[in-house]
Design a protein around this motif. Structure first.
Motif, PDB file in Angstrom:
ATOM      1  N   ILE A   1      -3.188   4.423  -2.418  1.00 48.83           N
ATOM      2  CA  ILE A   1      -4.105   5.212  -1.416  1.00 48.83           C
ATOM      3  C   ILE A   1      -3.957   6.829  -1.407  1.00 48.83           C
ATOM      4  O   ILE A   1      -2.825   7.368  -1.368  1.00 48.83           O
ATOM      5  N   CYS A   2      -5.009   7.253  -1.202  1.00 46.39           N
ATOM      6  CA  CYS A   2      -5.057   8.562  -1.397  1.00 46.39           C
ATOM      7  C   CYS A   2      -5.966   9.225  -0.348  1.00 46.39           C
ATOM      8  O   CYS A   2      -7.224   8.730  -0.653  1.00 46.39           O
ATOM      9  N   SER A   3      -5.637  10.247   0.458  1.00 45.63           N
ATOM     10  CA  SER A   3      -6.775  10.683   1.534  1.00 45.63           C
ATOM     11  C   SER A   3      -7.457  11.935   1.035  1.00 45.63           C
ATOM     12  O   SER A   3      -6.938  12.465  -0.149  1.00 45.63           O
TER      13      SER A   3
ATOM     14  N   TYR B   1       3.715  -1.310   3.829  1.00 42.85           N
ATOM     15  CA  TYR B   1       3.019   0.109   3.852  1.00 42.85           C
ATOM     16  C   TYR B   1       4.134   1.378   3.603  1.00 42.85           C
ATOM     17  O   TYR B   1       4.858   1.123   4.623  1.00 42.85           O
TER      18      TYR B   1
ATOM     19  N   LEU C   1      -7.306   3.272  -3.688  1.00 43.11           N
ATOM     20  CA  LEU C   1      -8.094   3.209  -2.674  1.00 43.11           C
ATOM     21  C   LEU C   1      -8.326   4.795  -2.265  1.00 43.11           C
ATOM     22  O   LEU C   1      -7.200   5.365  -1.785  1.00 43.11           O
ATOM     23  N   GLN C   2      -9.444   5.155  -2.564  1.00 46.10           N
ATOM     24  CA  GLN C   2      -9.766   6.652  -1.973  1.00 46.10           C
ATOM     25  C   GLN C   2     -10.137   6.662  -0.599  1.00 46.10           C
ATOM     26  O   GLN C   2     -11.115   6.120  -0.218  1.00 46.10           O
TER      27      GLN C   2
ATOM     28  N   ASP D   1      -0.760   8.226   8.489  1.00 46.61           N
ATOM     29  CA  ASP D   1      -0.202   6.638   8.193  1.00 46.61           C
ATOM     30  C   ASP D   1       0.574   6.155   9.387  1.00 46.61           C
ATOM     31  O   ASP D   1       0.559   4.772   9.311  1.00 46.61           O
TER      32      ASP D   1
ATOM     33  N   MET E   1      -7.805   6.945   3.438  1.00 48.33           N
ATOM     34  CA  MET E   1      -6.681   6.087   4.214  1.00 48.33           C
ATOM     35  C   MET E   1      -6.933   6.005   5.519  1.00 48.33           C
ATOM     36  O   MET E   1      -5.942   5.416   6.246  1.00 48.33           O
TER      37      MET E   1
ATOM     38  N   ASN F   1       1.146   5.372  -0.255  1.00 50.32           N
ATOM     39  CA  ASN F   1       0.471   6.627  -0.140  1.00 50.32           C
ATOM     40  C   ASN F   1       0.954   7.485  -1.476  1.00 50.32           C
ATOM     41  O   ASN F   1       2.175   7.686  -1.741  1.00 50.32           O
TER      42      ASN F   1
ATOM     43  N   LEU G   1       0.874  -1.420  -0.145  1.00 50.69           N
ATOM     44  CA  LEU G   1       0.047   0.024  -0.049  1.00 50.69           C
ATOM     45  C   LEU G   1       0.881   1.327   0.052  1.00 50.69           C
ATOM     46  O   LEU G   1       1.635   1.525   1.028  1.00 50.69           O
TER      47      LEU G   1
ATOM     48  N   GLN H   1     -10.711   1.676   6.317  1.00 48.62           N
ATOM     49  CA  GLN H   1     -10.998   1.520   5.031  1.00 48.62           C
ATOM     50  C   GLN H   1     -10.053   0.499   4.500  1.00 48.62           C
ATOM     51  O   GLN H   1     -10.043  -0.265   3.744  1.00 48.62           O
ATOM     52  N   VAL H   2      -8.826   0.741   5.082  1.00 47.44           N
ATOM     53  CA  VAL H   2      -7.599  -0.176   4.789  1.00 47.44           C
ATOM     54  C   VAL H   2      -7.944  -1.506   5.287  1.00 47.44           C
ATOM     55  O   VAL H   2      -7.567  -2.474   4.497  1.00 47.44           O
TER      56      VAL H   2
END
Length: 436
Positions: A316-318, A364, A340-341, A371, A343, A273, A271, A347-348
């Motif tokens: 993944i994007c916050s 990760y 994955l919208q 994070d 974080m 970021n 995963l 959700q993860v």
């Protein structure tokens, strides 16, 4: 325990608490009382050779982190401690799962011996029965070294056990400068110099660890009573004292260090970021108001390397990230990665449940406070060089490269190295089983 420090949740998932392990339940003293076995790493902040060397990054891991990982994963200790006088070392020690003993100024001087510091720790902790002083500068220590050495005390009633390495060095008497005396051989006959294969060599302390019972330490001894050595192979006998040792030790630890790799044999997912890992965190605006970011081609190559080896990469994007969701989707398409919208931890974990994965199978790569939970839980975690302290303290690997400047490629290569080591170990175990 009366010394200061709280036990933080260990950053190595999948290992049972040492207090409840089967091995711990067998450690009974002569009166049938379970003995408390503690590991103690001395990490003073005033190192003269290499400033703050105990937390300087060695192959992406704080130096003290290598021995803490081995001590915790050995599962033979009821408590694992770092003795220090420095705030930053304390923070790193806690992040790596240790309790912290803040030593007094009286035992934090340049002239203070290790034994004096250990004796203070023992006085303040009256419930300790066996102490293992582990040297922070021995990064190739493995859990099995500690397990096997401690068994000599718990199973064979030795009072002290210390690590040695076999060396084949010919020694000569020192002649002081200006003296007229001749030198003399100390461990050989020059007329009959033995071949290496015909000489057993000599056993030399390598300083990796010293086990001792409480009564011995109280008498001012780390070695005494019924004592025995534990021999370590030369490849694991690494000591770092001055800067010139560092690059040599880094190459050695990459080959022979303990990575906790048993947890990575089924490694399946990274995963990553997007903002601050795959990109440098900056957003560029065109004259027409269109957002743009830069992506390093080395990082894209790193992603493809993982995908080629069967490791899935998900970006993944916050919702709080500076880049738009549309731009994140374009990066996802460019790299061939799922996006994955969001974080948040829930959700993860929902994603992991959908893919039927555990944290031990997940790496990760993050870069900030958002994070931290995932960095702590992942089987392997990393951050770019320029990540803030809150993320650096939570990670297991700190990249030498910065965000958007090759950090993803570096972390990918680190993952592939661990997978290669794990596969090699599995093959060796298979050969061993077939032989016996």
């Amino acid at each position: 325990m009366s010394a200061s420090g709280d036990q933080k949740k260990r950053p190595f998932p999948g290992v049972e608490d040492v207090q409840d392990s089967p091995m711990a339940k067998k450690r009974l003293g002569k009166q049938g009382k379970k003995r408390h076995i503690a590991a103690l790493i001395l990490a003073r902040g005033g190192s003269k050779g290499i400033p703050l060397k105990n937390i300087k990054l060695l192959a992406g891991v704080p130096l003290v982190g290598w021995v803490l990982r081995a001590a915790i994963d050995s599962q033979v200790f009821d408590s694992v401690w770092v003795s220090t006088d420095h705030d930053e070392i304390e923070n790193v020690a806690k992040a790596w799962g240790a309790q912290v003993h803040r030593r007094s100024p009286e035992v934090s001087k340049d002239a203070t011996s290790s034994l004096e510091t250990i004796q203070e720790f023992v006085r303040l902790n009256p419930d300790l029965d066996i102490i293992c002083n582990i040297q922070a500068t021995s990064p190739c220590l493995h859990p099995h070294h500690l397990k096997e050495a401690l068994a000599l005390i718990t199973n064979q009633d030795y009072e002290s056990v210390f690590a040695v390495v076999r060396r084949h060095h010919f020694r000569w008497l020192e002649v002081k400068k200006g003296a007229s005396a001749c030198t003399e051989p100390l461990n050989l006959d020059p007329a009959k110099r033995p071949r290496r294969q015909d000489w057993a060599g000599e056993l030399i302390e390598n300083g990796s660890f010293y086990f001792a019972t409480r009564p011995l330490v109280e008498k001012g001894l780390l070695q005494g009573g019924k004592m025995i050595y534990y021999e370590m192979l030369p490849e694991y006998s690494v000591d770092i004292d001055v800067d010139i040792d560092w690059p040599v030790a880094e190459q050695r630890v990459l080959r022979f260090g303990y990575f906790g790799m048993d947890k990575l044999e089924a490694f399946k997912l990274l995963l990553c970021n997007v903002s601050g890992c795959l990109t440098d965190g900056q957003v560029y605006m065109s004259a027409g108001g269109e957002q743009m970011v830069s992506v390093n081609t080395r990082d894209e190559t790193g992603i493809r390397m993982l995908q080629k080896e069967g490791v899935e990469v998900i970006l993944i994007c916050s919702s709080e990230a500076p880049i738009s969701s549309g731009l994140a989707e374009k990066l996802s398409q460019r790299t061939g990665c799922e996006l994955l919208q969001g974080m948040e931890l829930g959700q993860v974990e929902a994603l992991m449940k959908r893919k039927k994965l555990t944290w031990n199978e997940v790496a990760y790569l993050g870069n900030d406070e958002i994070d931290v939970d995932c960095l702590n839980l992942a089987g392997l975690s990393g951050v770019p060089r320029d990540a803030p302290v809150v993320a650096l303290n939570a990670t297991k690997y700190a990249c030498r490269d910065a965000a958007g400047r090759g950090a993803v490629r570096e972390f990918a290569e680190h993952i592939l190295l661990l997978l290669k080591k794990a596969k090699s170990k599995m093959e060796q175990d298979r050969i061993h089983r077939n032989l016996f």
